[in-house]
Scaffold this active site. Structure first.
Site, PDB file in Angstrom:
ATOM      1  N   HIS A  46      -2.254  19.814   6.912  1.00 53.19           N
ATOM      2  CA  HIS A  46      -3.113  18.697   6.520  1.00 53.19           C
ATOM      3  C   HIS A  46      -2.347  17.381   6.604  1.00 53.19           C
ATOM      4  CE1 HIS A  46      -5.825  21.796   5.017  1.00 53.19           C
ATOM      5  NE2 HIS A  46      -4.819  22.291   4.311  1.00 53.19           N
TER       6      HIS A  46
ATOM      7  N   ASN B  29     -10.502   0.538   1.825  1.00 54.51           N
ATOM      8  CA  ASN B  29      -9.045   0.555   1.669  1.00 54.51           C
ATOM      9  C   ASN B  29      -8.729   0.342   0.188  1.00 54.51           C
ATOM     10  OD1 ASN B  29      -6.308   0.141   1.606  1.00 54.51           O
ATOM     11  ND2 ASN B  29      -6.265  -1.396   3.236  1.00 54.51           N
TER      12      ASN B  29
ATOM     13  N   HIS C 104      12.517   1.260   5.333  1.00 57.32           N
ATOM     14  CA  HIS C 104      12.336  -0.163   5.013  1.00 57.32           C
ATOM     15  C   HIS C 104      12.809  -1.012   6.184  1.00 57.32           C
ATOM     16  CE1 HIS C 104      11.862  -3.762   2.734  1.00 57.32           C
ATOM     17  NE2 HIS C 104      11.790  -3.148   1.570  1.00 57.32           N
TER      18      HIS C 104
ATOM     19  N   CYS D  39       0.806  -1.226   0.000  1.00 48.52           N
ATOM     20  CA  CYS D  39       0.000   0.000   0.000  1.00 48.52           C
ATOM     21  C   CYS D  39       0.836   1.272   0.000  1.00 48.52           C
ATOM     22  CB  CYS D  39      -0.925   0.011   1.215  1.00 48.52           C
ATOM     23  SG  CYS D  39      -2.074  -1.393   1.250  1.00 48.52           S
TER      24      CYS D  39
ATOM     25  N   HIS E 288      -2.670   6.838   5.358  1.00 45.83           N
ATOM     26  CA  HIS E 288      -3.187   5.717   4.580  1.00 45.83           C
ATOM     27  C   HIS E 288      -4.392   5.087   5.267  1.00 45.83           C
ATOM     28  CE1 HIS E 288      -3.645   1.974   2.526  1.00 45.83           C
ATOM     29  NE2 HIS E 288      -3.109   1.256   3.504  1.00 45.83           N
TER      30      HIS E 288
ATOM     31  N   HIS F 246     -14.476   5.219   4.988  1.00 44.94           N
ATOM     32  CA  HIS F 246     -15.922   4.995   5.045  1.00 44.94           C
ATOM     33  C   HIS F 246     -16.538   4.962   3.645  1.00 44.94           C
ATOM     34  CE1 HIS F 246     -20.176   6.279   5.456  1.00 44.94           C
ATOM     35  NE2 HIS F 246     -20.147   5.545   6.564  1.00 44.94           N
TER      36      HIS F 246
END
Length: 497
Positions: free
Chosen positions: A388, A425, A304, A225, A392, A421
């Site tokens: 802002h 995802n 990582h 993702c 994710h 919502h």
């Protein structure tokens, strides 16, 4: 006569204003020091007469050769500086795919299909119901057509059909908005973790839009993702060495091939959370695009944790004991995500935090090392660095954990919760649905800074920082345009099904 009690200064002084005063003082210390010095110099010069100023100039004893050499040196240093500094990378515009209503998967439909598919295995049905009740997803999220069949039997043709739908729709919208022709694109980057056909998805795009034969194309797979920000980082590096270029970045996840039909609980989670989505982003290093670009890329930081075996296996594609392939999510996922986030913010903090926050963090660190290790560690206030936040939308637990760790308000995580919502995802593209939400609410102003944070298999935590170039008005092409007035909505802890 009894001594007069001293007033309680902790109550009489508003500590909020004390902290604001400290932040202003530290962040503008150089300005506050230089202004009186410059004022004193100007006043001293004004006190001198013309003859005294001329005598001061003559006392320097500068000849023509020295003046010319100094001028040449200044020009040379300025030229080296401007030539060697990194090119500005602009986000001209982006588009997000809006799924058709025919693909919607409300809770009742999802659970009815689950009962029909898993018939005798009530444990699977009950587990999926509990996950959905606590997921934070709404009734309008969408699944690809192949997953609506009972039972789903996805084929290569189904996977390609979903890829063409979500990718081409996003690109078509982007090209329409920007007025860019496909042959104007110099760099093409696509990330999709679970579907990597031959020819590649980038080849599919080149074929569809008849792009140039010398286009530089890259197809990233299996990176989870957070791959969207990896694509942005790759595009940034390529745009640094290829002047006057456009880069098209496509972030998506094809859901069709990743459907899990077994009964392993750790592998059933993706079925409940992942939904259709895609985003197309146009980047440019052309100066002429600076006036119309929405954002300028400030930083990309990648972390990582793959050297750690736990982190490497916490999101893992494998076969269950019955030989059915799926993606397993470890129970340690949130702990590992927290460790990755800590490493990431340790790197990004010095790049973005104001001096006041860095000093407080340094003083607390030194105090814990030298005086008392039990001192509570100071968590920098990232609200001082960003207006802002795009976190994710991997799930309610991910958003809750980051809100708690970064001490964010409900409004700061509103875009993430509402995206989860409304769209579920959508993997790497979720960050762009969140950014679109903020724009659709009319909250994005010129000079605002945006922090995008994403997590992915491997295990990775990646961040990108953007600075808004201009005040952005709501976009009629936004996937939020027809529903933004309904948001934000209250999302209960548990939705009883």
């Amino acid at each position: 006569m009894p001594p007069t009690a001293l007033p309680n200064f902790s109550n009489s002084v508003k500590l909020k204003y004390v902290k604001l005063g400290y932040q202003y003082l530290v962040n503008h210390i150089l300005t506050l020091l230089l202004i009186p010095i410059m004022a004193a110099i100007v006043l001293e010069i004004l006190r001198l007469g013309p003859d005294e100023i001329l005598g001061l100039w003559n006392s320097l004893e500068l000849d023509l050769v020295q003046i010319l050499c100094s001028g040449f040196l200044i020009i040379f240093v300025a030229t080296v500086f401007f030539v060697s500094r990194p090119r500005h990378i602009y986000l001209v515009d982006y588009s997000c795919f809006k799924p058709p209503v025919t693909c919607r998967a409300p809770f009742s439909t999802f659970m009815e299909h689950s009962r029909l598919i898993n018939g005798s295995n009530t444990k699977v049905v009950d587990f999926e119901m509990r996950i959905l009740e606590r997921s934070g997803l709404g009734e309008e999220t969408c699944l690809p057509p192949a997953i609506h069949y009972i039972p789903p039997t996805p084929t290569m043709a189904d996977c390609r059909a979903e890829a063409e739908l979500v990718i081409f729709s996003a690109i078509d919208s982007l090209l329409k908005k920007t007025g860019i022709k496909p042959k104007d694109i110099d760099i093409l980057i696509l990330n999709c973790s679970m579907f990597s056909p031959t020819p590649s998805l980038t080849a599919m795009i080149v074929n569809k839009y008849k792009m140039r034969g010398n286009i530089r194309s890259f197809n990233l797979s299996g990176m989870g993702c957070s791959a969207g920000l990896i694509s942005i980082d790759l595009a940034r590096d390529l745009l640094q060495v290829h002047p006057n270029s456009y880069a098209l970045v496509v972030s998506t996840e094809i859901i069709t091939p990743s459907y899990y039909s077994g009964s392993q609980r750790s592998m059933l989670l993706p079925n409940c959370l992942f939904r259709m989505g895609s985003a197309a982003i146009l980047l440019s290093n052309r100066r002429k695009d600076s006036w119309r670009a929405k954002y300028r890329l400030a930083h990309v930081v990648r972390t990582h944790k793959g050297a750690d075996d736990r982190a490497y296996r916490c999101v893992y594609e494998e076969e269950d004991p019955q030989g059915i392939r799926g993606v397993s999510l470890s129970k340690e996922l949130m702990v590992i995500a927290g460790e990755a986030l800590k490493s990431n913010i340790t790197t990004i903090g010095p790049l973005v935090l104001p001096a006041s926050e860095q000093l407080l963090f340094l003083f607390t660190l030194v105090g814990r090392k030298l005086f008392n290790p039990k001192w509570k560690p100071y968590i920098p206030d990232f609200k001082q660095a960003f207006e802002h936040f795009c976190i994710h939308a991997g799930g309610r637990a991910v958003i809750d954990e980051l809100q708690k760790n970064l001490q964010l308000s409900a409004e700061h995580v509103e875009a993430s919760r509402m995206t989860l919502h409304r769209f579920g995802n959508t993997s790497s593209s979720s960050l762009w649905y969140e950014l679109s939400y903020i724009e659709s609410k009319g909250r994005m102003k010129k000079g605002d800074r945006v922090w995008q944070i994403a997590f992915g298999s491997g295990f990775k935590c990646n961040s990108a920082v953007w600075k808004c170039n201009r005040t952005i008005k709501p976009d009629p092409e936004s996937p939020w345009f027809d529903c933004i007035n309904r948001y934000p909505v209250h999302i209960p802890e548990i939705v009883k099904l």
